[in-house]
Each structure stands twice: as structure tokens, then as C-alpha cells.
Design a protein around this motif. Structure first.
Motif, PDB file in Angstrom:
ATOM      1  N   SER A  20      43.214  51.414  48.992  1.00  0.00           N
ATOM      2  CA  SER A  20      43.909  52.662  49.337  1.00  0.00           C
ATOM      3  C   SER A  20      44.383  53.355  48.068  1.00  0.00           C
ATOM      4  CB  SER A  20      45.104  52.359  50.247  1.00  0.00           C
ATOM      5  OG  SER A  20      44.693  51.676  51.422  1.00  0.00           O
ATOM      6  N   GLY A  21      44.899  54.586  48.259  1.00  0.00           N
ATOM      7  CA  GLY A  21      45.373  55.346  47.121  1.00  0.00           C
ATOM      8  C   GLY A  21      44.232  55.848  46.263  1.00  0.00           C
ATOM      9  N   ARG A  22      44.557  56.199  45.047  1.00  0.00           N
ATOM     10  CA  ARG A  22      43.562  56.697  44.107  1.00  0.00           C
ATOM     11  C   ARG A  22      43.220  55.584  43.113  1.00  0.00           C
ATOM     12  NH1 ARG A  22      47.496  61.011  41.816  1.00  0.00           N
ATOM     13  NH2 ARG A  22      48.685  59.058  41.876  1.00  0.00           N
ATOM     14  N   ALA A  23      42.408  55.912  42.139  1.00  0.00           N
ATOM     15  CA  ALA A  23      42.099  54.981  41.041  1.00  0.00           C
ATOM     16  C   ALA A  23      41.770  53.585  41.557  1.00  0.00           C
ATOM     17  CB  ALA A  23      43.271  54.922  40.063  1.00  0.00           C
ATOM     18  N   ILE A  24      40.952  53.531  42.616  1.00  0.00           N
ATOM     19  CA  ILE A  24      40.644  52.234  43.222  1.00  0.00           C
ATOM     20  C   ILE A  24      39.872  51.342  42.249  1.00  0.00           C
ATOM     21  CG2 ILE A  24      39.287  51.104  45.039  1.00  0.00           C
ATOM     22  CD1 ILE A  24      40.134  53.410  46.884  1.00  0.00           C
ATOM     23  N   ALA A  25      38.921  51.909  41.525  1.00  0.00           N
ATOM     24  CA  ALA A  25      38.168  51.100  40.569  1.00  0.00           C
ATOM     25  C   ALA A  25      39.100  50.473  39.530  1.00  0.00           C
ATOM     26  CB  ALA A  25      37.097  51.944  39.884  1.00  0.00           C
ATOM     27  N   GLN A  26      40.112  51.217  39.118  1.00  0.00           N
ATOM     28  CA  GLN A  26      41.068  50.683  38.145  1.00  0.00           C
ATOM     29  C   GLN A  26      41.885  49.559  38.755  1.00  0.00           C
ATOM     30  OE1 GLN A  26      41.088  52.010  34.849  1.00  0.00           O
ATOM     31  NE2 GLN A  26      42.054  50.016  34.559  1.00  0.00           N
ATOM     32  N   GLN A  27      42.284  49.712  40.014  1.00  0.00           N
ATOM     33  CA  GLN A  27      43.004  48.637  40.699  1.00  0.00           C
ATOM     34  C   GLN A  27      42.169  47.360  40.714  1.00  0.00           C
ATOM     35  OE1 GLN A  27      44.796  49.535  44.583  1.00  0.00           O
ATOM     36  NE2 GLN A  27      44.341  51.690  44.228  1.00  0.00           N
ATOM     37  N   ILE A  28      40.904  47.515  41.060  1.00  0.00           N
ATOM     38  CA  ILE A  28      40.015  46.352  41.157  1.00  0.00           C
ATOM     39  C   ILE A  28      39.834  45.713  39.792  1.00  0.00           C
ATOM     40  CG2 ILE A  28      37.664  45.608  41.711  1.00  0.00           C
ATOM     41  CD1 ILE A  28      37.605  47.969  43.748  1.00  0.00           C
ATOM     42  N   GLY A  29      39.593  46.552  38.781  1.00  0.00           N
ATOM     43  CA  GLY A  29      39.354  46.030  37.443  1.00  0.00           C
ATOM     44  C   GLY A  29      40.552  45.304  36.864  1.00  0.00           C
ATOM     45  N   ASN A  30      41.764  45.697  37.259  1.00  0.00           N
ATOM     46  CA  ASN A  30      42.979  45.081  36.727  1.00  0.00           C
ATOM     47  C   ASN A  30      43.346  43.776  37.429  1.00  0.00           C
ATOM     48  OD1 ASN A  30      43.313  47.161  34.920  1.00  0.00           O
ATOM     49  ND2 ASN A  30      44.842  48.255  36.136  1.00  0.00           N
ATOM     50  N   ALA A  31      42.733  43.492  38.572  1.00  0.00           N
ATOM     51  CA  ALA A  31      43.148  42.361  39.399  1.00  0.00           C
ATOM     52  C   ALA A  31      42.547  41.047  38.929  1.00  0.00           C
ATOM     53  CB  ALA A  31      42.754  42.616  40.852  1.00  0.00           C
ATOM     54  N   ILE A  32      43.269  39.963  39.178  1.00  0.00           N
ATOM     55  CA  ILE A  32      42.685  38.638  39.012  1.00  0.00           C
ATOM     56  C   ILE A  32      41.803  38.375  40.227  1.00  0.00           C
ATOM     57  CG2 ILE A  32      44.685  37.527  40.109  1.00  0.00           C
ATOM     58  CD1 ILE A  32      44.131  35.056  38.400  1.00  0.00           C
ATOM     59  N   PRO A  33      40.593  37.845  40.048  1.00  0.00           N
ATOM     60  CA  PRO A  33      39.765  37.534  41.217  1.00  0.00           C
ATOM     61  C   PRO A  33      40.480  36.532  42.127  1.00  0.00           C
ATOM     62  CG  PRO A  33      38.452  37.465  39.203  1.00  0.00           C
ATOM     63  CD  PRO A  33      39.885  37.584  38.780  1.00  0.00           C
ATOM     64  N   PRO A  34      40.631  36.829  43.406  1.00  0.00           N
ATOM     65  CA  PRO A  34      41.320  35.899  44.298  1.00  0.00           C
ATOM     66  C   PRO A  34      40.754  34.478  44.263  1.00  0.00           C
ATOM     67  CG  PRO A  34      41.053  38.001  45.391  1.00  0.00           C
ATOM     68  CD  PRO A  34      40.302  38.092  44.096  1.00  0.00           C
ATOM     69  N   LEU A  35      39.439  34.349  44.072  1.00  0.00           N
ATOM     70  CA  LEU A  35      38.856  33.010  44.054  1.00  0.00           C
ATOM     71  C   LEU A  35      39.349  32.209  42.848  1.00  0.00           C
ATOM     72  CD1 LEU A  35      37.029  31.380  45.883  1.00  0.00           C
ATOM     73  CD2 LEU A  35      35.068  32.109  44.520  1.00  0.00           C
ATOM     74  N   LEU A  36      39.499  32.853  41.707  1.00  0.00           N
ATOM     75  CA  LEU A  36      40.082  32.177  40.556  1.00  0.00           C
ATOM     76  C   LEU A  36      41.559  31.898  40.815  1.00  0.00           C
ATOM     77  CD1 LEU A  36      39.975  31.093  37.664  1.00  0.00           C
ATOM     78  CD2 LEU A  36      40.516  33.405  36.871  1.00  0.00           C
ATOM     79  N   GLY A  37      42.272  32.878  41.386  1.00  0.00           N
ATOM     80  CA  GLY A  37      43.678  32.676  41.708  1.00  0.00           C
ATOM     81  C   GLY A  37      43.891  31.491  42.631  1.00  0.00           C
ATOM     82  N   LYS A  38      42.999  31.339  43.592  1.00  0.00           N
ATOM     83  CA  LYS A  38      43.103  30.226  44.535  1.00  0.00           C
ATOM     84  C   LYS A  38      42.926  28.896  43.825  1.00  0.00           C
ATOM     85  CE  LYS A  38      41.393  28.855  49.107  1.00  0.00           C
ATOM     86  NZ  LYS A  38      40.455  29.234  50.204  1.00  0.00           N
ATOM     87  N   ALA A  39      41.948  28.823  42.921  1.00  0.00           N
ATOM     88  CA  ALA A  39      41.720  27.586  42.180  1.00  0.00           C
ATOM     89  C   ALA A  39      42.926  27.225  41.322  1.00  0.00           C
ATOM     90  CB  ALA A  39      40.474  27.731  41.306  1.00  0.00           C
ATOM     91  N   VAL A  40      43.521  28.235  40.674  1.00  0.00           N
ATOM     92  CA  VAL A  40      44.681  27.982  39.822  1.00  0.00           C
ATOM     93  C   VAL A  40      45.873  27.538  40.659  1.00  0.00           C
ATOM     94  CG1 VAL A  40      46.334  29.044  38.233  1.00  0.00           C
ATOM     95  CG2 VAL A  40      43.897  29.547  38.008  1.00  0.00           C
TER      96      VAL A  40
END
Length: 331
Positions: free
Chosen positions: A298-318
Motif C-alpha cells: 500500500s501507499g507509494r514508493a512500494i518498490a522502495q519499501q520492498i527493497g528496504n525490507a529484510i526477507p521474511p524467510l531470512l527473518g524466520k531463520a534468524v
């Protein structure tokens, strides 16, 4: 032992929080950016909108786990570089904070005020410790350039009674993410040994087939396994090329994606015949980051939101390595 509750600093659109929810944990994210907050609201993630610097542990008295991924723009190769140039100063501030000094009013000496945000998790950790309610676990992630800061954090946390796994850089494709991306990870535990996750997949190496390498590990995951595209394709990267077309990297759909950044739409996608194909959509970029296919961006700058995020799969492993699944704890 009661089930941990997590406060996630600089929570973004929810990479770590999606992972925590899948593991059964309660998590509240603090996020300043309105667009990321719009996404979090649509995803039904508990959110406090505001500047992390305006809050502290007393606002979250039930939180027993501190997590966070401070903004990386000043530390990335693609960013301003102010954070990398200021590493020595940042490390000196870590040491001063360990000595009990409140350095917030002195961070103006840094070239970019976002650089100082990398010190916020330590402020929270030390305030909680001095208030007599230290966090049971601390989990932090950032771009590889921040590894020296995490190592300095480790010294401070160890001096305050934490077990700290040696901070190091993890490769996301080694945890099933269909993308090559590196993140510097710190995990600390107060009353238990701290561990980083062990790889479940092989590291990607250009030209080395998926079926080669350590047989005890799974093969890395290619883009073709997760994207619903009817034909083979090739991605031509626009990242780190200096504008020279001859230096642009290429990955086939049978390989992991390049690191997904906020500029992912600049990467060309071509068919085997060389004809242009649609570039990655926001939804596809999210899938390459291992967000659910129907994640409500949602919102604007969606690609930037995605690029800034930690991948949930890596987050889950950690998270699993650091504190385990929630069903191991009493409610």
C-alpha cells in the motif's frame, strides 16, 4: 518461561514481523514512513508510527525481545556513503554510550543524521538494562558495511552479561531466498547461548550448477521456482554499473535474482530471443523478497519499501535460531 513479545525498531513494511507472526509471536513495529505504515496497516501488523528516537523501552514494558534494522541508505554502496565514512566516529559513540554517556545531542557532527540511527538499538538495550528490565534477546540486521558496528555492539552487550553470537554476514540464498543478498546479523541472549542460523541451502556461485556442492544442503532457489512467468527469461541488472552497459550483470530465470533494491524496476527483463519482456512488478519483487504473493502493498514508493525490507524467510531463520518457535514457551 512466558512467551516472548517483540518490539521491532525501524520495522518497515513488515519483513521481520511477518516472520514473527508465522512463528506465533506478538510483535509491535515502530515505523516512521507513512507508506510503510499503510502497508503494515493493510497487513494487520501492530504498528506505532513515529520516530524511534522519540521512544524507549518504558513504552513497551512487556517486550522481552528487541529487534531492528536501522536505515541502511548511508551505509550501502548505492547510497550516499556517509555512514561508511563515519564508521570510526560511530564506533567511538558506541564506546561512549557503553560508558553511560547520552550522545544524542552530539550526533550532529555526523554528515548525515540517518547514520546515527544505527545507534538507537544500543540506546534501547542499555536503557532497558539500567532500568532493571533487560531484554532477553536482541536481534539486529543491516547491510554488510555495518558489521564493524555490530562487533562493537557485541563487546558492549557481552560486558553487560549477554551471550553474543559472533556477528557475521549471512547470504540470503543460503536460507531459501530466491535472491542473492547479504545481511550483517547480530544475535544476543541474556540467559542462554546465542546462535545464528545454520544455512539450509548452498551458496550461489556464478556458473556452478545447482546440483553441485554440499549434499547435506538444499540447492539454492531460482527465480523460475517462485515467479509465475510462462517462459525462460534473463534479467539485465542496472545495479552498480556506473552507466556502462558492458558491465551490466545478467542472470537467467534459472538463477537467483540480483539483490532486490528500490530500483528493481530499472532491471531489464528479456526473453531467450532477446526481446523485451515486462519488468518485475511490485508483487514479483515482493515474492523475490519472500513476502506472500498476496501481500497488501500500500501507499507509494512500494518498490522502495520492498527493497528496504529484510526477507521474511531470512527473518524466520534468524528468529528460530535466536528464540525458537513460540509454542516452546508457556502462554
Amino acid at each position: 518461561m512466558p512467551r516472548p513479545e517483540i518490539v521491532d525498531l525501524f520495522a518497515g513494511p513488515g519483513g521481520l514481523d511477518v516472520a514473527a507472526r508465522e512463528l506465533g509471536y506478538e510483535v509491535t513495529g515502530i515505523e516512521f514512513d507513512q507508506d510503510a505504515c499503510d502497508t503494515r496497516t493493510a497487513a494487520k501488523l501492530a504498528t506505532l508510527q513515529g520516530d524511534v528516537r522519540d521512544f524507549g523501552p518504558h513504552k513497551f514494558p512487556n517486550a522481552t525481545v528487541l529487534a531492528g534494522g536501522p536505515p541502511c541508505q548511508t551505509f550501502t554502496v548505492a547510497g550516499s556513503g556517509a555512514g561508511r565514512r563515519a564508521l570510526d566516529e560511530v564506533i567511538e559513540f558506541v564506546q561512549r554510550m557503553a560508558d553511560g554517556e547520552d550522545v544524542r545531542s552530539k550526533l550532529a557532527v555526523l554528515e548525515d543524521d540517518r547514520t546515527g540511527l544505527v545507534l538507537e538499538p544500543l540506546r534501547w538495550a542499555l536503557e532497558a538494562f539500567r532500568d532493571g528490565r533487560p531484554y532477553e534477546a536482541i536481534i539486529l540486521e543491516q547491510v554488510p558495511a555495518v558489521l564493524p558496528v555490530w562487533r562493537e555492539y557485541a563487546k558492549v552487550l557481552s560486558a553487560n552479561g549477554y551471550w553474543v553470537a559472533e556477528p557475521r554476514v549471512l547470504h540470503t540464498e543460503q536460507f531459501g531466498v530466491p535472491q542473492t543478498r547479504r545481511r550483517a546479523i547480530l544475535v544476543a541472549r541474556l540467559n542462554a547461548m546465542a546462535e545464528l542460523p545454520a544455512p539450509t541451502h548452498r551458496m550461489y556461485r556464478k556458473g556452478v550448477p545447482r546440483d553441485q556442492g554440499d549434499r547435506a544442503l538444499n540447492a539454492w532457489v531460482p527465480m523460475s521456482n517462485v515467479l509465475d512467468r510462462p517462459m525462460r527469461f534473463e534479467v539485465i541488472s542496472n545495479y552498480g554499473t556506473g552507466g556502462d552497459p558492458k558491465t551490466r550483470g545478467r542472470r537467467s530465470s534459472d538463477e537467483p535474482a540480483f539483490t532486490v533494491t528500490g530500483k528493481v524496476s530499472r532491471n531489464r527483463v528479456v526473453g531467450e530471443d532477446g526481446k523485451e519482456l515486462p519488468r518485475f512488478s511490485d508483487a514479483e519483487a515482493g515474492i523475490l523478497q519472500t513476502f506472500p504473493a498476496d501481500y497488501p502493498w500500500s501507499g507509494r514508493a512500494i518498490a522502495q519499501q520492498i527493497g528496504n525490507a529484510i526477507p521474511p524467510l531470512l527473518g524466520k531463520a534468524v528468529l528460530q535460531a535466536a528464540i525458537g518457535p513460540a509454542d516452546e514457551y508457556a502462554r
